[in-house]
Write an enzyme that holds these catalytic residues in place. Structure first.
Site, PDB file in Angstrom:
ATOM      1  CE  LYS A  37      25.633-109.361  79.113  1.00 41.24           C
ATOM      2  NZ  LYS A  37      26.274-108.041  79.195  1.00 41.24           N
ATOM      3  CD  GLU A  84      31.061-107.461  82.090  1.00 44.70           C
ATOM      4  OE1 GLU A  84      30.182-107.968  82.830  1.00 44.70           O
ATOM      5  OE2 GLU A  84      32.226-107.864  82.013  1.00 44.70           O
ATOM      6  NE  ARG A  91      17.936-111.838  84.628  1.00 46.74           N
ATOM      7  CZ  ARG A  91      19.126-111.257  84.463  1.00 46.74           C
ATOM      8  NH1 ARG A  91      19.679-110.564  85.422  1.00 46.74           N
ATOM      9  NH2 ARG A  91      19.751-111.383  83.328  1.00 46.74           N
TER      10      ARG A  91
HETATM   11  P1  ATP Z   1      23.937-111.584  82.000  1.00 48.02           P
HETATM   12  O1  ATP Z   1      23.543-112.003  83.372  1.00 48.02           O
HETATM   13  O2  ATP Z   1      23.252-112.318  80.897  1.00 48.02           O
HETATM   14  O3  ATP Z   1      25.418-111.475  81.785  1.00 48.02           O
HETATM   15  P2  ATP Z   1      23.864-108.909  82.770  1.00 48.02           P
HETATM   16  O4  ATP Z   1      22.799-108.503  83.676  1.00 48.02           O
HETATM   17  O5  ATP Z   1      25.170-109.164  83.393  1.00 48.02           O
HETATM   18  O6  ATP Z   1      23.383-110.108  81.884  1.00 48.02           O
HETATM   19  P3  ATP Z   1      24.612-106.390  81.786  1.00 48.02           P
HETATM   20  O7  ATP Z   1      25.308-106.027  80.543  1.00 48.02           O
HETATM   21  O8  ATP Z   1      25.336-106.198  83.058  1.00 48.02           O
HETATM   22  O9  ATP Z   1      24.109-107.866  81.621  1.00 48.02           O
HETATM   23  O10 ATP Z   1      23.209-105.664  81.845  1.00 48.02           O
HETATM   24  C1  ATP Z   1      23.033-104.283  81.669  1.00 48.02           C
HETATM   25  C2  ATP Z   1      21.769-103.860  82.354  1.00 48.02           C
HETATM   26  O11 ATP Z   1      20.663-104.576  81.837  1.00 48.02           O
HETATM   27  C3  ATP Z   1      21.835-104.159  83.835  1.00 48.02           C
HETATM   28  O12 ATP Z   1      21.357-103.038  84.542  1.00 48.02           O
HETATM   29  C4  ATP Z   1      20.950-105.350  84.002  1.00 48.02           C
HETATM   30  O13 ATP Z   1      20.332-105.336  85.255  1.00 48.02           O
HETATM   31  C5  ATP Z   1      19.937-105.183  82.884  1.00 48.02           C
HETATM   32  N1  ATP Z   1      19.426-106.481  82.461  1.00 48.02           N
HETATM   33  C6  ATP Z   1      20.138-107.550  82.043  1.00 48.02           C
HETATM   34  N2  ATP Z   1      19.330-108.595  81.791  1.00 48.02           N
HETATM   35  C7  ATP Z   1      18.067-108.182  82.047  1.00 48.02           C
HETATM   36  C8  ATP Z   1      16.783-108.801  81.981  1.00 48.02           C
HETATM   37  N3  ATP Z   1      16.632-110.071  81.607  1.00 48.02           N
HETATM   38  N4  ATP Z   1      15.709-108.058  82.316  1.00 48.02           N
HETATM   39  C9  ATP Z   1      15.848-106.782  82.689  1.00 48.02           C
HETATM   40  N5  ATP Z   1      17.017-106.142  82.779  1.00 48.02           N
HETATM   41  C10 ATP Z   1      18.128-106.827  82.466  1.00 48.02           C
HETATM   42 MG    MG Z   2      25.901-107.588  84.748  1.00 46.34          MG
END
Ligand code: ATP
Ligand code: MG
Length: 560
Positions: free
Chosen positions: A273, A36, A263
């Protein structure tokens, strides 16, 4: 990309092999990386990137970068640009041009109408708080909305009204009609569309209704022909909803399958984030790319090689249960890479003047120093030497404690690549602080040994005072003092380290460091690896120290 040592036996890869054998998606393997655009990528995203793009590489498949841009309030073009740059830096390229969920808004809308026509979605006039309260909880019944049994015709008219701007933001939502008593809360009539009059960074004001994650994600996967939709474990509960949504649509390809993996989490690190955005906004750090940030652009500015990040991610593998990795392990990969690649240079961070009293007046010469003992082809360089030098304040003690073998009155040490010197005298200021150390040198000790073969116990680094260049050097400590920031429900930002950066403005560096390129990482002998700033190569950032703290942690653990 090297795949030779990648983790070929993890459960995700095992599943892909199984799917290929069964021909579930023909012989296609298609993944995606779906950020995102509401922040910069962090080291956790690197795990997802390496997994998704790695699978595509290994199985001759494809992987697309797709922005999940369904929330105009928090998303921005700056984030899109940074994510594209970070992906390229990590060494991956989208198999086709960048995709956007917003490109599918019309298809998502049409599919929502299709659900309504089937009696599987309805417009609810209740506000978000009421809807949330009515969901109930674990072991607590859900309450059906009084609007749940509207006819498809009525719902269709209302949904079109939502799209056409007839209702205020928040006045109505579209919900899936599934089961308000389902044991999985995600299936208790989840919201699919909201009204939100915000400028979208790509579709501007063409839409005022926006799909939720649950309505956009699986559908975008299906439109693109994704086979394995990989996400993190907290989405396990969403999987039945992912499937439910797709099962009721006429899809252009085989139905994609969601698989969840653990994760990435690191000690002393926050990877939310939202929290990272907060410390950017309040000025705790200089920006998303501050070298203390766990973002890819922060780590890049800090001097982390992309290859070290990939090697680390490969090492920790892909598992089905969450765990926290030691940040020292990541650092050990960085150190290992830099040990091979970084040129050795001399820099004095906190200078103390040495005057060689028997040095021929006005004479300057240059000594030869090895550029990288790990790599002969890196050759040698000339380092100017003269009768006045800078040494590290730490490397001299007027009253040496036991086991201190560096310079002190009467003590002889070796200057790296230079001569043996013996301290004879000091000058001090009014407070008694040493301002100059007077030494004699042994003219026969050039290059670091003497004809009589006598030994010294310490070798110290130095910079010729007449030739040294003044630079700013940033030293870093952990951004969070707590190894597990936010554990037990605490606010992770409560453990921010107020001393995470120390800026030294008076460091003196050997002249060769005047022409490093932006981002170049060198080893300052005895001090660690330092990266020239990407924008201002007169500023250096300590990437990582020389000591292998990961080895120490392992030793301590083995010792119990
Ligand atoms: P946050 O929870 O910090 O907002 P997010 O998961 O919403 O992070 P996205 O931009 O949606 O962030 O993530 C893009 C991709 O990266 C998704 O498929 C998510 O599952 C993966 N991702 C995000 N954080 C991690 C992590 N700590 N380890 C592995 N994969 C991750
Ligand atoms: Mg997300």
């Amino acid at each position: 990309m090297t795949t030779a040592d990648s983790n070929s036996t993890d459960f995700v890869r095992a599943k892909v092999i199984e799917d290929l054998a069964a021909g579930k998606f023909g012989q296609r393997v298609q993944t995606r990386f779906p950020p995102e655009p509401n922040g910069y990528l962090h080291i956790g995203h690197a795990k997802s990137i390496c997994l998704n793009f790695g699978l595509a590489d290994e199985f001759d498949g494809t992987c697309n970068l797709r922005f999940d841009d369904t929330n105009p309030d928090t998303e921005d073009q700056e984030f899109i640009d940074s994510i594209e740059a970070d992906l390229a830096w990590l060494g991956y390229t989208s198999s086709s041009e960048t995709k956007y969920a917003s490109d599918y808004f019309q298809q998502l809308y049409d599919w929502a109408e299709h659900l309504i026509e089937q009696g599987l979605a309805y417009v609810d006039d209740q506000d978000a708080d009421v809807i949330s309260a009515q969901r109930g909880g674990f072991g607590q019944p859900g309450v059906e909305s009084p609007y749940r049994n509207r006819t498809p015709e009525e719902n269709l008219a209302l949904f079109r009204g939502m799209r056409d701007g007839e209702f205020a933001d928040g006045a109505k939502v579209l919900r899936a009609k599934i089961d308000m008593q389902h044991e999985n809360m995600q299936l208790r009539d989840p919201i699919l569309y909201r009204i939100r009059r915000s400028q979208h960074h790509r579709t501007a004001d063409s839409w005022i209704i926006y799909p939720t994650y649950d309505w956009a994600h699986g559908q975008s996967d299906a439109i693109e022909g994704v086979t394995q939709s990989l996400c993190t474990l907290e989405f396990s509960d969403h999987r039945p909803l992912y499937d439910w949504c797709l099962e009721h649509l006429d899809l252009p390809h085989e139905k994609p399958e969601q698989t969840e993996f653990a994760r990435l989490a690191l000690t002393h690190t926050v990877l939310s984030k939202r929290k990272l955005a907060a410390i950017v906004a309040d000025g705790t750090v200089d920006g998303w790319d501050d070298p203390r940030m766990p973002t890819l652009s922060g780590l890049r500015r800090r001097g982390y090689p992309a290859s070290a990040i990939r090697a680390f991610v490969d090492k920790i593998g892909v598992a089905r249960t969450n765990s926290v990795h030691d940040i020292e392990l990541l650092e050990s990969f960085v150190r290992t890479e830099l040990n091979e690649s970084a040129l050795r240079r001399m820099a004095v961070l906190r200078p103390l003047k040495v005057i060689i009293t028997n040095w021929p007046e006005g004479e300057e010469l240059s000594v030869e120093a090895v550029n990288n003992p790990q790599n002969d082809s890196a050759g040698t360089r000339k380092v100017p030497f003269s009768g006045e030098l800078w040494i590290e304040q730490d490397d001299f003690k007027l009253e040496p404690p036991p086991k201190y073998y560096r310079l002190s009155p009467g003590r002889e040490v070796r200057l790296r690549a230079g001569y043996y010197i013996t301290a004879t005298d000091v000058t001090t200021d009014e407070q008694g602080n040493v301002t100059e150390v007077h030494c004699t040198y042994d003219p026969q000790s050039e290059g670091g040994s003497t004809p009589d073969g006598r030994k010294v116990k310490a070798t110290i680094h130095w910079v010729s005072a007449a030739h040294g260049i003044g630079r700013t050097v940033n030293l870093y400590d952990r951004l969070f003092t707590d190894p597990h920031p936010g554990a037990d429900g605490a606010d992770p930002l409560a453990s921010l380290n107020p001393q995470s950066r120390e800026t030294l403005t008076g460091a003196m560096l050997e002249p060769a460091l005047g022409d490093v390129s932006p981002g170049q990482v060198v080893q300052f002998e005895r001090l660690g690896y330092f990266a020239a700033d990407l924008d201002d190569p007169a500023v250096f950032h300590r990437t990582v120290g020389l000591r292998d703290e990961w080895a120490n942690i392992q030793k301590r653990r083995q010792a119990g």
